[in-house]
Motif scaffolding. Structure first.
Motif, PDB file in Angstrom:
ATOM      1  N   ILE A   9       0.832  -1.202   0.000  1.00  0.00           N
ATOM      2  CA  ILE A   9       0.000   0.000   0.000  1.00  0.00           C
ATOM      3  C   ILE A   9       0.869   1.256   0.000  1.00  0.00           C
ATOM      4  O   ILE A   9       0.593   2.225  -0.725  1.00  0.00           O
ATOM      5  CB  ILE A   9      -0.933   0.001   1.232  1.00  0.00           C
ATOM      6  CG1 ILE A   9      -2.022  -1.058   1.077  1.00  0.00           C
ATOM      7  CG2 ILE A   9      -1.565   1.375   1.439  1.00  0.00           C
ATOM      8  CD1 ILE A   9      -2.868  -1.239   2.319  1.00  0.00           C
ATOM      9  N   ASP A  12       2.429   1.711  -3.451  1.00  0.00           N
ATOM     10  CA  ASP A  12       1.398   2.107  -4.414  1.00  0.00           C
ATOM     11  C   ASP A  12       0.998   3.567  -4.226  1.00  0.00           C
ATOM     12  O   ASP A  12       0.726   4.271  -5.206  1.00  0.00           O
ATOM     13  CB  ASP A  12       0.164   1.213  -4.273  1.00  0.00           C
ATOM     14  CG  ASP A  12       0.399  -0.201  -4.789  1.00  0.00           C
ATOM     15  OD1 ASP A  12       1.411  -0.406  -5.502  1.00  0.00           O
ATOM     16  OD2 ASP A  12      -0.414  -1.088  -4.478  1.00  0.00           O
ATOM     17  N   SER A  13       0.952   4.026  -2.977  1.00  0.00           N
ATOM     18  CA  SER A  13       0.568   5.415  -2.698  1.00  0.00           C
ATOM     19  C   SER A  13       1.588   6.388  -3.287  1.00  0.00           C
ATOM     20  O   SER A  13       1.226   7.410  -3.885  1.00  0.00           O
ATOM     21  CB  SER A  13       0.443   5.638  -1.187  1.00  0.00           C
ATOM     22  OG  SER A  13      -0.538   4.782  -0.634  1.00  0.00           O
ATOM     23  N   LYS A  16       1.373   6.294  -7.168  1.00  0.00           N
ATOM     24  CA  LYS A  16       0.209   6.991  -7.706  1.00  0.00           C
ATOM     25  C   LYS A  16       0.457   8.497  -7.757  1.00  0.00           C
ATOM     26  O   LYS A  16       0.082   9.169  -8.737  1.00  0.00           O
ATOM     27  CB  LYS A  16      -1.020   6.687  -6.848  1.00  0.00           C
ATOM     28  CG  LYS A  16      -2.329   7.168  -7.453  1.00  0.00           C
ATOM     29  CD  LYS A  16      -3.512   6.713  -6.628  1.00  0.00           C
ATOM     30  CE  LYS A  16      -3.737   5.226  -6.752  1.00  0.00           C
ATOM     31  NZ  LYS A  16      -4.985   4.786  -6.073  1.00  0.00           N
ATOM     32  N   VAL A  90       0.228  11.718  -0.701  1.00  0.00           N
ATOM     33  CA  VAL A  90       0.675  10.372  -0.303  1.00  0.00           C
ATOM     34  C   VAL A  90       0.030   9.990   1.024  1.00  0.00           C
ATOM     35  O   VAL A  90      -0.425   8.851   1.209  1.00  0.00           O
ATOM     36  CB  VAL A  90       2.215  10.310  -0.196  1.00  0.00           C
ATOM     37  CG1 VAL A  90       2.654   8.967   0.391  1.00  0.00           C
ATOM     38  CG2 VAL A  90       2.859  10.524  -1.549  1.00  0.00           C
ATOM     39  N   GLU A  93      -3.628   9.018   0.336  1.00  0.00           N
ATOM     40  CA  GLU A  93      -3.696   7.738  -0.391  1.00  0.00           C
ATOM     41  C   GLU A  93      -3.385   6.581   0.548  1.00  0.00           C
ATOM     42  O   GLU A  93      -4.096   5.569   0.581  1.00  0.00           O
ATOM     43  CB  GLU A  93      -2.706   7.745  -1.569  1.00  0.00           C
ATOM     44  CG  GLU A  93      -3.075   8.644  -2.726  1.00  0.00           C
ATOM     45  CD  GLU A  93      -4.207   8.075  -3.565  1.00  0.00           C
ATOM     46  OE1 GLU A  93      -4.535   6.881  -3.413  1.00  0.00           O
ATOM     47  OE2 GLU A  93      -4.782   8.842  -4.367  1.00  0.00           O
ATOM     48  N   PHE A  94      -2.323   6.740   1.318  1.00  0.00           N
ATOM     49  CA  PHE A  94      -1.882   5.673   2.213  1.00  0.00           C
ATOM     50  C   PHE A  94      -2.892   5.442   3.336  1.00  0.00           C
ATOM     51  O   PHE A  94      -3.275   4.301   3.628  1.00  0.00           O
ATOM     52  CB  PHE A  94      -0.520   6.035   2.807  1.00  0.00           C
ATOM     53  CG  PHE A  94      -0.011   5.055   3.829  1.00  0.00           C
ATOM     54  CD1 PHE A  94       0.449   3.801   3.448  1.00  0.00           C
ATOM     55  CD2 PHE A  94       0.002   5.390   5.177  1.00  0.00           C
ATOM     56  CE1 PHE A  94       0.909   2.889   4.391  1.00  0.00           C
ATOM     57  CE2 PHE A  94       0.458   4.486   6.127  1.00  0.00           C
ATOM     58  CZ  PHE A  94       0.913   3.234   5.734  1.00  0.00           C
ATOM     59  N   SER A  97      -6.286   3.789   2.122  1.00  0.00           N
ATOM     60  CA  SER A  97      -6.114   2.359   1.836  1.00  0.00           C
ATOM     61  C   SER A  97      -5.889   1.564   3.113  1.00  0.00           C
ATOM     62  O   SER A  97      -6.398   0.444   3.258  1.00  0.00           O
ATOM     63  CB  SER A  97      -4.931   2.149   0.873  1.00  0.00           C
ATOM     64  OG  SER A  97      -5.156   2.806  -0.354  1.00  0.00           O
TER      65      SER A  97
END
Length: 445
Positions: A9, A12-13, A16, A90, A93-94, A97
């Protein structure tokens, strides 16, 4: 394993955000447009995993003592191209998730969010930081620079869900609370309860929560004061739980009608209220409970809330408010264990980068700690993971160059346990509101 999912995760953050890097640089199409030795994901990953010691030492650690390491000057040049918004993106996003990952563990229909603020100070120079950050200690003493962090903290999952950073002279916890409430995204199928101390109790804050379709629980001044609830009709008993109805107005015109059975309350021009224009004939209706209970033989506290009485007794409200201390404890760990008090720059934008980076690091550490299964056995005390050691392990594990399955993080954390002594207390430090910064020359190798 949980740590593998968390690292995925985290990566991915960052990916992205970096895939849309033009949204987070000062010169879109120019900054980070060419392939350089130092990429945006390396800069972001480094700052999140950075500790409190010198930049040079942590930079060497991050690149695993490689002779091909970029210079610290290159790092600063690349940092200056990134807006703090990149780290904030970030963070969101993190955290979003991670909350979805944690949903399975908590079946409560309510998400309890504590609101609080904390002031941080940093060293700077006039050419870097404007007067809105500058705090003077008097004519005979030199000043320093300061920011105020307004944060929302999930009391069940022990992570920050959002934050707002203000220069010292623009500090406004009321407006910050409203902005954070308006942007709050509730976990699916749960209601949110926003909890605040006396500094957050206002009609405007209540209205923002109600308009969001959620719940508030604020501590307020006692009934004998001139605070928000100082002029209602109360029972003769010392403890009570009553519901009051209030019609708010921003005009003294007698022609303005209020609802039957409600108190008329005037909101003057100096006070903020976003749902009635000052001087208009509009009204705003509020209904909330006032709960008064004893905390010692001759001491009482008052809570105002819109939580339903049939599900939330006065004792339960008392417990919920007491849990708000979790955000106070989190600030201590954030500042002195994660390293929020130790900055590596003079520029306010760089400081903002580091604040968001430390919030991400804190959340990642707490998530790992919360998912460690500890066998208590027959011991005198219950045991918990040593947060200081967990923060160090987490920093190394989150580095970009650390392979996702190269470290058994959960096994390491099980070895770093300390006893929980619930009766241990430490006196609260009585210091000035603003603490002096830790200057950059303190850095140890």
């Amino acid at each position: 394993m949980f740590h593998l999912k968390l690292k995925e995760i985290f990566n991915d953050s960052i990916s992205k955000v970096c895939s849309n890097i033009n949204e987070f640089v000062y010169h879109p199409g120019k900054d980070y447009s060419r392939v350089r030795k130092l990429s945006s994901d390396q800069v972001i990953s480094y700052l999140i995993s950075q500790g409190a010691s010198s930049t040079k030492c942590k930079w060497l650690d991050f690149f695993q003592l490689s002779p091909e390491i970029p210079t610290v000057s290159a790092l600063n040049q690349r940092r200056s191209q990134l807006k703090p918004d990149a780290f904030e993106a970030v963070f969101h996003e993190f955290t979003t998730s991670a909350l979805e990952l944690e949903m399975e563990k908590h079946d409560s229909p309510y998400q309890y969010i504590a609101a609080d603020g904390s002031t941080i100070s940093f060293s700077s120079l006039p050419r870097f930081a404007s007067d809105e950050y500058y705090i003077s200690e008097g004519h005979s003493a030199s000043g320093f620079y300061s920011m105020h962090i307004n944060a929302f903290y999930d009391l069940n999952r022990h992570i920050y869900t959002n934050a707002l950073i203000q220069p010292a002279h623009q500090k406004d916890e009321f407006s910050a609370f409203c902005e954070l409430v308006d942007s709050h995204r509730s976990i699916s199928d749960t209601n949110t309860v926003f909890i605040g101390d006396r500094g957050y109790c206002s009609y405007n804050n209540m209205a923002h929560v109600i308009e969001k379709g959620q719940y508030f629980l604020f501590r307020t001044k006692d009934i004998n004061s001139k605070g928000l609830i100082g002029n209602f009709d109360f029972p003769d008993t010392a403890e009570f739980d009553i519901t009051v109805n209030v019609t708010l107005t921003r005009s003294h015109r007698k022609s303005i009608k209020i609802q039957d059975g409600s108190y008329r309350r005037y909101v003057d021009q100096a006070a903020s209220f976003d749902y009635i224009k000052y001087g208009s004939d509009d009204t705003y209706y509020l209904a909330f409970r006032i709960v008064r209970f004893a905390i010692s033989e001759n001491t009482y506290e008052c809570i105002v809330t819109n939580l339903p009485k049939d599900s939330f007794s006065s004792e339960k409200l008392k417990d919920i408010y007491n849990s708000r201390w979790g955000i106070e404890s989190s600030f201590r760990k954030l500042k002195y264990t994660i390293g929020l008090s130790f900055y590596h720059s003079y520029k306010p934008d760089f400081i903002r980068q580091e604040i968001w980076a430390k919030l991400i690091s804190y959340n990642a550490t707490e998530l790992l700690v919360n998912n460690v299964v500890i066998s208590q056995g027959e011991r005198r005390y219950n045991y918990a993971v040593n947060f200081s050691m967990a923060a160090h392990i987490c920093r190394i594990y989150l580095r970009l160059f650390t392979e996702i399955d190269s470290i058994d993080v959960m096994a390491l954390l099980k070895k770093e346990l300390i006893p929980v002594r619930p009766d241990r207390q430490f006196p609260r430090l009585k210091t000035a509101h603003f603490r002096k910064p830790k200057y950059l020359i303190y850095r140890a190798a």
